[in-house]
Design a protein around this motif. Structure first.
Motif, short mmCIF file in Angstrom:
data_model
loop_
_atom_site.label_atom_id
_atom_site.label_comp_id
_atom_site.label_asym_id
_atom_site.label_seq_id
_atom_site.Cartn_x
_atom_site.Cartn_y
_atom_site.Cartn_z
N GLY A 1 3.10 -11.86 48.69
CA GLY A 1 2.92 -13.14 49.36
C GLY A 1 1.47 -13.57 49.32
O GLY A 1 0.84 -13.60 48.26
N ALA A 2 0.90 -13.85 50.48
CA ALA A 2 -0.49 -14.30 50.56
C ALA A 2 -1.46 -13.16 50.77
O ALA A 2 -2.65 -13.39 50.94
N GLU A 3 -0.98 -11.90 50.76
CA GLU A 3 -1.83 -10.76 51.05
C GLU A 3 -1.96 -9.84 49.84
O GLU A 3 -1.06 -9.78 49.00
N VAL A 4 -3.05 -9.13 49.79
CA VAL A 4 -3.20 -8.00 48.87
C VAL A 4 -3.04 -6.74 49.71
O VAL A 4 -3.76 -6.53 50.68
N LEU A 5 -2.05 -5.92 49.35
CA LEU A 5 -1.75 -4.71 50.12
C LEU A 5 -2.05 -3.47 49.29
O LEU A 5 -1.98 -3.50 48.06
N SER B 1 -10.00 -10.46 43.22
CA SER B 1 -11.07 -9.90 44.04
C SER B 1 -10.52 -8.86 45.01
O SER B 1 -11.11 -7.79 45.20
N GLY B 2 -9.36 -9.13 45.61
CA GLY B 2 -8.77 -8.17 46.53
C GLY B 2 -8.30 -6.91 45.83
O GLY B 2 -8.54 -5.78 46.30
N LEU B 3 -7.64 -7.05 44.69
CA LEU B 3 -7.15 -5.89 43.95
C LEU B 3 -8.30 -5.04 43.42
O LEU B 3 -8.26 -3.80 43.49
N SER B 4 -9.34 -5.70 42.92
CA SER B 4 -10.51 -4.96 42.42
C SER B 4 -11.20 -4.21 43.54
O SER B 4 -11.70 -3.10 43.36
N LEU B 5 -11.24 -4.84 44.70
CA LEU B 5 -11.89 -4.21 45.85
C LEU B 5 -11.19 -2.90 46.22
O LEU B 5 -11.84 -1.87 46.44
N LEU B 6 -9.86 -2.91 46.27
CA LEU B 6 -9.11 -1.71 46.62
C LEU B 6 -9.23 -0.64 45.54
O LEU B 6 -9.32 0.56 45.85
N GLN B 7 -9.24 -1.05 44.28
CA GLN B 7 -9.39 -0.08 43.20
C GLN B 7 -10.76 0.59 43.26
O GLN B 7 -10.88 1.82 43.11
N ALA B 8 -11.80 -0.19 43.51
CA ALA B 8 -13.15 0.37 43.62
C ALA B 8 -13.25 1.30 44.82
O ALA B 8 -13.91 2.35 44.76
N ALA B 9 -12.60 0.93 45.92
CA ALA B 9 -12.62 1.79 47.11
C ALA B 9 -11.94 3.12 46.85
O ALA B 9 -12.39 4.17 47.32
N ALA B 10 -10.85 3.12 46.08
CA ALA B 10 -10.12 4.36 45.78
C ALA B 10 -10.99 5.34 45.02
O ALA B 10 -10.90 6.55 45.21
N ARG B 11 -11.85 4.83 44.14
CA ARG B 11 -12.74 5.73 43.40
C ARG B 11 -13.71 6.44 44.35
O ARG B 11 -14.11 7.58 44.10
N THR B 12 -14.07 5.78 45.44
CA THR B 12 -14.98 6.38 46.41
C THR B 12 -14.28 7.43 47.26
O THR B 12 -14.87 8.46 47.61
N THR B 13 -13.03 7.18 47.63
CA THR B 13 -12.32 8.11 48.51
C THR B 13 -11.93 9.39 47.78
O THR B 13 -11.65 10.41 48.43
N GLY B 14 -11.89 9.36 46.45
CA GLY B 14 -11.48 10.53 45.70
C GLY B 14 -9.97 10.69 45.65
O GLY B 14 -9.48 11.70 45.15
N GLY B 15 -9.24 9.71 46.16
CA GLY B 15 -7.78 9.78 46.15
C GLY B 15 -7.19 8.80 45.16
O GLY B 15 -7.82 8.43 44.18
N THR B 16 -5.97 8.39 45.42
CA THR B 16 -5.27 7.45 44.57
C THR B 16 -4.80 6.27 45.40
O THR B 16 -4.71 6.36 46.63
N VAL B 17 -4.52 5.14 44.75
CA VAL B 17 -4.13 3.94 45.48
C VAL B 17 -2.98 3.24 44.77
O VAL B 17 -2.89 3.25 43.54
N LEU B 18 -2.10 2.69 45.56
CA LEU B 18 -1.02 1.80 45.09
C LEU B 18 -1.37 0.43 45.64
O LEU B 18 -1.51 0.27 46.85
N ARG B 19 -1.52 -0.58 44.78
CA ARG B 19 -1.98 -1.87 45.27
C ARG B 19 -1.24 -3.00 44.57
O ARG B 19 -0.76 -2.85 43.44
N GLY B 20 -1.15 -4.15 45.25
CA GLY B 20 -0.50 -5.31 44.67
C GLY B 20 -0.52 -6.47 45.64
O GLY B 20 -0.78 -6.30 46.83
N ARG B 21 -0.28 -7.67 45.11
CA ARG B 21 -0.20 -8.84 45.97
C ARG B 21 1.23 -9.01 46.45
O ARG B 21 2.18 -8.96 45.65
#
Length: 324
Positions: free
Chosen positions: A137-141, A115-135
């Motif tokens: 520890g206990a966080e999605v960054l 859910s966290g990774l999908s959220l950031l990927q969907a947000a990147a499509r809105t910003t028009g930029g690119t994203v590096l994402r991953g879990r």
């Protein structure tokens, strides 16, 4: 109640990474199967943990770029990624900031990775930029690269919109401060650290006025982050400026300290203060008069503005950190 039938159904909590993600519920239809209450309880006892494991591990192994992204983010957080190879490693993970781009870190507190990774990927499509994402520890960054005015607000709004489109899952997130992409590891580490610190405060501290919601920014918590990093004696800071107001609140059950912070953060507008505090404008005017009487000076005195904001924020933080 062995052999009997419930009329209100039964439920088993689904726990992911130590947090309640949701529940499996056996409704009235379970009675039609002829199963006893004991049978239903046993089924729920087995099904809920199995679902938790499925959510935890996700569907299939992560791709090679996703693995590289998670490792790079982990190294940035731990301070182990030098400037000399961060751009190369980011490129191998599919993250290519453009010339003139800025980078904004995001930290998401999500009970399961997808859910966290999908959220950031969907947000990147809105910003028009690119994203590096991953879990990590206990966080999605995540690291967003974009070239837009007010990039922090763009990223925060994009994550908020993605959260709403996803059905408002149990995820909280914070955006860090913007840094130029060519700052490399030091800058990327800085924005991630700001995002993680704000995310931690979001989950443990009453929010500043007009910042409620599951997505926030480090700049909205700038004062709180400074107080937190400095290890400031919160109660002493609050009393140094607002002792009279705090005593009045304690004796009369009023809310003068919160009124001070709300009024100053909202630009000294009685209307916005009344809306935020959910009281009438006349009540705000009465509170402001009482505040100035107890302070011994006008609330809009320029030399007192910073001290009042610091003290009010310290008072709010001290409510969740009584030891400080």
């Amino acid at each position: 109640m062995a052999g009997g039938r419930r009329t209100d159904g039964a439920a088993g909590d689904v726990v992911v990474r130590g947090r309640r993600w949701g529940a499996v519920v056996a409704g009235a239809a379970a009675a039609a199967t002829g199963a006893s209450d004991d049978d239903v309880d046993v089924a729920l006892h087995r099904l809920a943990p199995a679902l938790g494991l499925e959510l935890l591990h996700g569907r299939g192994a992560p791709s090679r770029p996703d693995q590289l992204a998670a490792r790079l983010l982990a190294d940035l957080v731990e301070g182990e990624s030098p400037d000399t190879d961060v751009l190369v490693r980011a490129g191998a993970a599919g993250f290519h900031p453009g010339v003139g781009d800025v980078v904004v870190g995001v930290a998401a507190d999500a009970p399961e990775s997808r859910s966290g990774l999908s959220l950031l990927q969907a947000a990147a499509r809105t910003t028009g930029g690119t994203v590096l994402r991953g879990r990590v520890g206990a966080e999605v960054l995540g690291l967003f690269a974009l070239d837009r005015p007010d990039p922090v607000r763009v990223v925060a709004d994009a994550v908020s919109a993605a959260w709403r489109r996803a059905g408002e899952p149990p995820v909280r997130a914070a955006a860090g401060d913007a840094v130029t992409a060519d700052r490399g590891a030091a800058g990327w580490r800085w924005t991630l650290s700001r995002a993680r610190a704000a995310s931690s405060l979001l989950s443990s501290t009453p929010p500043p006025p007009d910042t409620a919601g599951p997505v926030t920014t480090a700049r909205a918590w700038a004062l709180e982050l400074l107080l937190h990093d400095a290890g400031a004696p919160l109660a002493d800071l609050a009393d140094s400026t607002l002792q009279g107001l705090r005593r009045w609140d304690a004796r009369h059950g009023s809310d003068l300290v919160r009124t001070v912070e709300t009024h100053l953060r909202l630009g000294g507008s009685p209307s916005r203060t009344a809306e935020e505090l959910q009281v009438g404008r006349q009540a705000v005017y009465q509170r402001l008069a009482r505040i100035e009487e107890l302070l011994g000076h006008r609330l809009d005195a320029p030399e007192a503005h910073a001290a009042l904001l610091v003290a009010a924020a310290a008072a709010r933080l001290s409510r969740s950190s009584p030891s400080r």
